[in-house]
Scaffold this motif. Structure first.
Motif, short mmCIF file in Angstrom:
data_model
loop_
_atom_site.label_atom_id
_atom_site.label_comp_id
_atom_site.label_asym_id
_atom_site.label_seq_id
_atom_site.Cartn_x
_atom_site.Cartn_y
_atom_site.Cartn_z
N ILE A 57 -11.81 -0.96 4.93
CA ILE A 57 -11.84 -2.38 5.26
C ILE A 57 -10.80 -2.75 6.31
CG2 ILE A 57 -10.17 -3.40 3.64
CD1 ILE A 57 -12.44 -5.30 2.79
N THR A 58 -9.77 -1.90 6.51
CA THR A 58 -8.74 -2.21 7.52
C THR A 58 -9.08 -1.62 8.89
OG1 THR A 58 -7.51 -0.32 6.61
CG2 THR A 58 -6.79 -2.54 5.97
N SER A 84 -5.61 -10.98 8.44
CA SER A 84 -5.08 -10.17 7.34
C SER A 84 -5.39 -10.83 6.00
CB SER A 84 -3.57 -9.98 7.49
OG SER A 84 -3.27 -9.24 8.65
N TYR A 85 -5.32 -12.17 5.96
CA TYR A 85 -5.63 -12.87 4.72
C TYR A 85 -7.11 -12.72 4.37
CZ TYR A 85 -6.20 -16.49 1.23
OH TYR A 85 -6.50 -17.15 0.06
N VAL A 86 -7.99 -12.82 5.36
CA VAL A 86 -9.43 -12.67 5.11
C VAL A 86 -9.73 -11.27 4.59
CG1 VAL A 86 -11.71 -12.60 6.19
CG2 VAL A 86 -10.09 -14.42 6.78
N VAL A 87 -9.16 -10.26 5.25
CA VAL A 87 -9.38 -8.88 4.82
C VAL A 87 -8.76 -8.64 3.45
CG1 VAL A 87 -8.83 -6.46 5.34
CG2 VAL A 87 -9.60 -7.98 7.16
N GLY A 88 -7.58 -9.23 3.20
CA GLY A 88 -6.93 -9.09 1.90
C GLY A 88 -7.77 -9.70 0.78
N PHE A 116 -11.55 -13.47 -6.80
CA PHE A 116 -10.46 -13.50 -5.82
C PHE A 116 -9.08 -13.41 -6.47
CE2 PHE A 116 -14.02 -15.57 -3.74
CZ PHE A 116 -14.04 -14.95 -2.49
N SER A 117 -9.06 -13.07 -7.75
CA SER A 117 -7.75 -12.91 -8.41
C SER A 117 -6.98 -11.74 -7.78
CB SER A 117 -7.96 -12.65 -9.91
OG SER A 117 -8.68 -11.46 -10.11
N ASN A 118 -5.68 -11.85 -7.81
CA ASN A 118 -4.79 -10.85 -7.20
C ASN A 118 -4.94 -10.75 -5.68
OD1 ASN A 118 -3.77 -10.05 -9.75
ND2 ASN A 118 -5.55 -8.71 -10.05
N SER A 119 -5.50 -11.80 -5.07
CA SER A 119 -5.67 -11.77 -3.61
C SER A 119 -4.33 -11.82 -2.88
CB SER A 119 -6.57 -12.92 -3.15
OG SER A 119 -6.01 -14.17 -3.51
N VAL A 120 -3.33 -12.44 -3.52
CA VAL A 120 -2.00 -12.52 -2.89
C VAL A 120 -1.40 -11.12 -2.76
CG1 VAL A 120 0.36 -13.40 -3.11
CG2 VAL A 120 -1.58 -14.87 -3.68
N ASP A 121 -1.55 -10.32 -3.85
CA ASP A 121 -1.04 -8.94 -3.79
C ASP A 121 -1.77 -8.14 -2.72
OD1 ASP A 121 0.68 -9.54 -5.82
OD2 ASP A 121 -0.62 -8.76 -7.40
N SER A 122 -3.09 -8.33 -2.68
CA SER A 122 -3.88 -7.61 -1.67
C SER A 122 -3.49 -8.05 -0.27
CB SER A 122 -5.37 -7.86 -1.91
OG SER A 122 -5.75 -7.42 -3.19
N PHE A 123 -3.28 -9.37 -0.09
CA PHE A 123 -2.86 -9.89 1.20
C PHE A 123 -1.52 -9.28 1.63
CE2 PHE A 123 -0.31 -13.26 3.34
CZ PHE A 123 -0.94 -13.21 4.58
N SER A 124 -0.59 -9.11 0.67
CA SER A 124 0.71 -8.53 0.98
C SER A 124 0.57 -7.10 1.49
CB SER A 124 1.60 -8.54 -0.28
OG SER A 124 1.80 -9.85 -0.74
N VAL A 125 -0.33 -6.32 0.86
CA VAL A 125 -0.54 -4.94 1.31
C VAL A 125 -1.13 -4.91 2.71
CG1 VAL A 125 -1.79 -2.80 0.86
CG2 VAL A 125 -0.77 -4.08 -1.04
N ILE A 126 -2.12 -5.77 2.96
CA ILE A 126 -2.75 -5.81 4.28
C ILE A 126 -1.76 -6.28 5.35
CG2 ILE A 126 -4.64 -6.77 5.64
CD1 ILE A 126 -5.48 -4.80 3.48
N VAL A 127 -0.90 -7.22 5.00
CA VAL A 127 0.13 -7.67 5.95
C VAL A 127 1.07 -6.51 6.28
CG1 VAL A 127 2.19 -9.11 6.17
CG2 VAL A 127 0.05 -10.12 5.43
#
Length: 361
Positions: A57-58, A84-88, A116-127
């Motif tokens: 996905i990245t 990055s947020y969309v991909v996260g 969409f739960s845990n999307s913040v954690d996923s967003f952090s990894v993608i960032v």
């Protein structure tokens, strides 16, 4: 055997290697961090599947960031964070589906927002992935600029050396041609032919030898012999040359045609200005870690102030000093002094090196 340097020189291959290793590292760290949570193989499979989803996905982000790189910095950062947020968020959905379908055996949440739960954690990894991408790209750009600057500096350095080497005093060529013309007029055809042959050999040597590279002193001696043979035709018995070259110094590397301007100066200012002529002596020896070369004459001498000859219009000696500076940095000496009982003595000290020139490819 893998050549790692060549592997990393290819930017395309470098991206895929770092991209893959990064996601493998993520899976390993995530698994070790949750090792006590579940040690079953199914949990490891879910983690590997999530890492693979992140790997896939990245990839589109890479091509998007290539376009963003050309934009203004503030716009680039804003769009990079948004993408990055969309991909996260999309990765969070995939991870949740993997977790529910595989680990929970087909569990379905009641509300779609749970996807969409845990999307913040996923967003952090993608960032973090995005930050590494831009950081590595910026580092590569800096390295490329350094290489370009170094290449430009090297080319300028080589051009400067060539300019210095090819600024030979044209008086030698003019005087030689005039002498040949005179020999032809007085029917000394054999001598004129020999002089033309020596001139041709000397000019061929001076043009063939790359001024950036160094040659054994033995080759320089042979070239100077050609030069002196030409001058001896002009000056006949008025010119005496004494060679004193130690055998262990003959293979030492020296800048090509480094001696010719010294001998030309001695002929011009010492031999040509006295009716009885004079003597030029050339000495070379190996001492310690250095090669010592000395060219001296017994002419009328010159005005020397602070180690510099006070003559106008000459470029030979300053060029030699600049060439030595370019080739050896500060590891050389070039000294002009009065010879005893009369004349000028020029001494050169350079590092003693033999074999293939370090400047050659």
């Amino acid at each position: 055997m893998i050549h790692w340097q060549k592997l990393f020189e290819d930017k395309e291959r470098q991206f895929w290697l770092l991209h893959t290793c990064g996601w493998i590292g993520f899976a390993l760290v995530y698994y070790l961090g949750s090792f006590l949570h579940d040690m079953r193989n199914i949990w490891l499979f879910v983690i590997l599947l999530n890492a693979y989803a992140g790997w896939l996905i990245t990839i589109p982000l890479r091509y998007l960031f290539r376009y963003l790189w050309k934009l203004e910095p503030w716009l680039m950062v804003l769009l990079a964070l948004a993408s990055s947020y969309v991909v996260g968020a999309l990765w969070a959905v995939v991870k949740n589906i993997n977790y529910w379908e595989i680990y929970k055996h087909g569990y379905r949440p009641d509300e779609w927002l749970y996807y969409f739960s845990n999307s913040v954690d996923s967003f952090s990894v993608i960032v973090c992935w995005s930050g590494l991408y831009f950081g590595i790209k910026y580092y590569q750009l800096l390295q490329q600029e350094k290489q370009n600057a170094l290449k430009a500096s090297t080319m300028a350095h080589q051009a400067h050396l060539k300019m210095l080497r090819y600024q030979l005093n044209p008086h030698f060529l003019f005087n030689t041609l005039n002498a040949i013309s005179t020999l032809v007029l007085i029917k000394e055809n054999e001598t004129a032919n020999a002089m033309v042959s020596r001139l041709s050999d000397f000019l061929r040597y001076s043009l063939d030898k790359d001024p950036i590279k160094r040659v054994p002193l033995e080759q320089e001696i042979q070239a100077i012999d050609l030069y002196l043979d030409i001058e001896k035709v002009r000056f006949e018995d008025r010119l005496t040359v004494i060679w004193d070259v130690a055998p262990d110094s003959r293979q030492a590397l020296v800048p090509s045609l480094i001696l010719q301007p010294l001998i030309e100066n001695a002929i011009k200012y010492a031999i040509a200005r006295t009716e009885e002529g004079g003597t030029i002596s050339i000495h070379a020896k190996f001492f310690g870690q250095d090669l010592l070369i000395e060219v001296a004459d017994n002419g009328p001498g010159a005005n020397i102030v602070d180690g510099q000859l006070q003559r106008h219009g000459g470029v030979g000696l300053p060029n030699i000093r600049e060439r030595l500076q370019s080739l050896y940095g500060n590891n050389f000496s070039f000294v002009i002094a009065h010879n005893k009982p009369s004349g000028v003595k020029i001494s050169i000290r350079i590092p003693y090196q033999v074999g293939q020139d370090a400047n050659q490819d």
